[in-house]
Design a protein around this motif. Structure first.
Motif, short mmCIF file in Angstrom:
data_model
loop_
_atom_site.label_atom_id
_atom_site.label_comp_id
_atom_site.label_asym_id
_atom_site.label_seq_id
_atom_site.Cartn_x
_atom_site.Cartn_y
_atom_site.Cartn_z
N THR A 51 -4.28 -2.19 -4.77
CA THR A 51 -3.09 -1.51 -4.28
C THR A 51 -3.45 -0.71 -3.03
O THR A 51 -4.63 -0.46 -2.77
N ALA A 80 0.55 2.62 2.53
CA ALA A 80 0.80 2.29 3.93
C ALA A 80 1.76 3.32 4.51
O ALA A 80 2.96 3.29 4.20
N VAL A 99 -0.82 -5.38 5.53
CA VAL A 99 -1.33 -4.72 4.33
C VAL A 99 -0.81 -5.42 3.08
O VAL A 99 -1.55 -5.68 2.12
N GLY A 100 0.49 -5.74 3.08
CA GLY A 100 1.09 -6.39 1.92
C GLY A 100 0.46 -7.72 1.58
O GLY A 100 0.43 -8.12 0.41
N LEU A 118 2.25 -2.08 -3.41
CA LEU A 118 2.18 -1.27 -2.20
C LEU A 118 2.98 0.01 -2.38
O LEU A 118 4.06 0.01 -2.97
N VAL A 154 6.97 -2.47 -4.73
CA VAL A 154 6.82 -1.64 -3.54
C VAL A 154 7.42 -0.27 -3.87
O VAL A 154 8.62 -0.17 -4.16
N ARG A 178 0.22 5.79 -5.94
CA ARG A 178 -0.68 4.64 -5.98
C ARG A 178 -1.51 4.63 -7.27
O ARG A 178 -1.78 3.56 -7.85
#
Length: 326
Positions: free
Chosen positions: A209, A212, A226-227, A233, A260, A302
């Motif tokens: 994970t 961002a 990043v994804g 994320l 997300v 996160r």
């Protein structure tokens, strides 16, 4: 007499509190848990029985999810009233929250460390350990879950943040400490609402994970990059949960294939749900499948996301868990 019968286990993970100067320059972790405890003035006079455990000898930045989950597993086998974990301050706001998530029961888990290593004048490690042991042994701290004790303040793991790179008063929290230690007494005046614990067994240690952050002028390219490398994320958004309009398509696509989480990068306050309605606003992003972090900041969001994914949680389960956060 009651306090004299209390027992506390101290686990050392390394970090600045365990560091000493080296002939080659710089400081590295060298002190054992026994060394740390032996250096605390007044600890013996408390009457609290302390047992020591050398668990890791690492800088805080090098601790892993596996290290912390293994540590949490050790707590189940202890016959003590509370636990103190000493470690590097770089990751205390993350590790304390992780331990809070996977810990069940009334026993206090107290995380502490030092901003000044043992080679420096005014090293704060001994005072922090003494206060942490007092909190871990106290009846007042039972049921608090995991807390961070620094500068004789008691911070809930869910809210604590490191807000300064070098100051001994680096740890703060919003809406503030839940208690403090003064004149050898532990005083708790606030208790976070309890959340159900997450069983700490690891199903998948390969989950990745990331956080961002969005910035002025972002166009979504970094979010996509990043994804592409993660299983989940966290977006550190502006204000109450806003991103540039140019990022909306990227986040929509990502939310179709992974969880997300929408968090605020401000450091305090909630992600809103229905105040703003422009493309890239909180209501727009939530309607596109993003999951609100509520009052959790990006770093802690996160941690929760990682643990849930490691446990094999589905997207709806992740959304339900985040929805419980006040």
């Amino acid at each position: 007499m009651a306090e004299a019968r209390r027992r506390v286990a101290v686990f050392s993970l390394g970090g600045t509190i365990a560091m000493t100067a080296q002939p080659t320059g710089g400081v590295t972790p060298t002190l054992s848990a026994g060394d740390l405890v032996a250096a605390v003035p007044g600890l013996a006079e408390t009457g609290i029985a302390v047992e020591v455990h050398d668990f890791r000898q690492l800088p805080g930045a090098s601790l892993s999810f596996a290290d912390l989950l293994d540590l949490a597993g050790e707590f189940d086998h202890l016959a003590v009233d509370g636990v103190v974990v000493t470690q590097g301050t770089d990751t205390i706001e993350e590790t304390s929250y992780l331990l809070d998530l996977v810990h069940s029961g009334e026993m206090p888990i107290v995380v502490t460390g030092a901003m000044r290593n043992a080679s420096m004048a005014g090293a704060d490690g001994p005072a922090n350990v003494l206060a942490a042991v007092r909190v871990a042994a106290s009846a007042e701290a039972r049921g608090l879950g995991a807390v961070v004790v620094f500068g004789e303040e008691v911070h809930a793991a869910r809210w604590v943040r490191k807000t300064h790179a070098t100051s001994p008063t680096a740890f703060t929290s919003y809406p503030g400490p839940v208690g403090y230690v003064a004149e050898d007494r532990v005083r708790i005046w606030s208790r976070p609402s309890g959340e159900p614990g997450i069983l700490p067994e690891r199903r998948n240690g390969n989950v990745r994970t990331a956080v961002a952050p969005v910035g002025l002028g972002d166009d979504g390219a970094v979010l996509r990059a990043v994804g592409a490398a993660v299983d989940g994320l966290v977006v550190a958004a502006f204000g109450a949960g806003h991103v540039p309009m140019a990022c909306v398509d990227a986040l929509t696509e990502l939310a179709e294939r992974m969880p997300v989480i929408l968090a605020s990068r401000t450091g305090a306050g909630p992600v809103l749900t229905e105040t703003y309605g422009f493309p890239g606003s909180e209501s727009d992003l939530l309607a596109r499948g993003l999951i609100s972090a509520g009052t959790l900041g990006p770093v802690k969001a996160r941690i929760l996301l990682q643990i849930l994914l490691m446990r094999g949680a589905e997207q709806h389960e992740i959304a339900e868990r985040f929805a419980r956060i006040l």
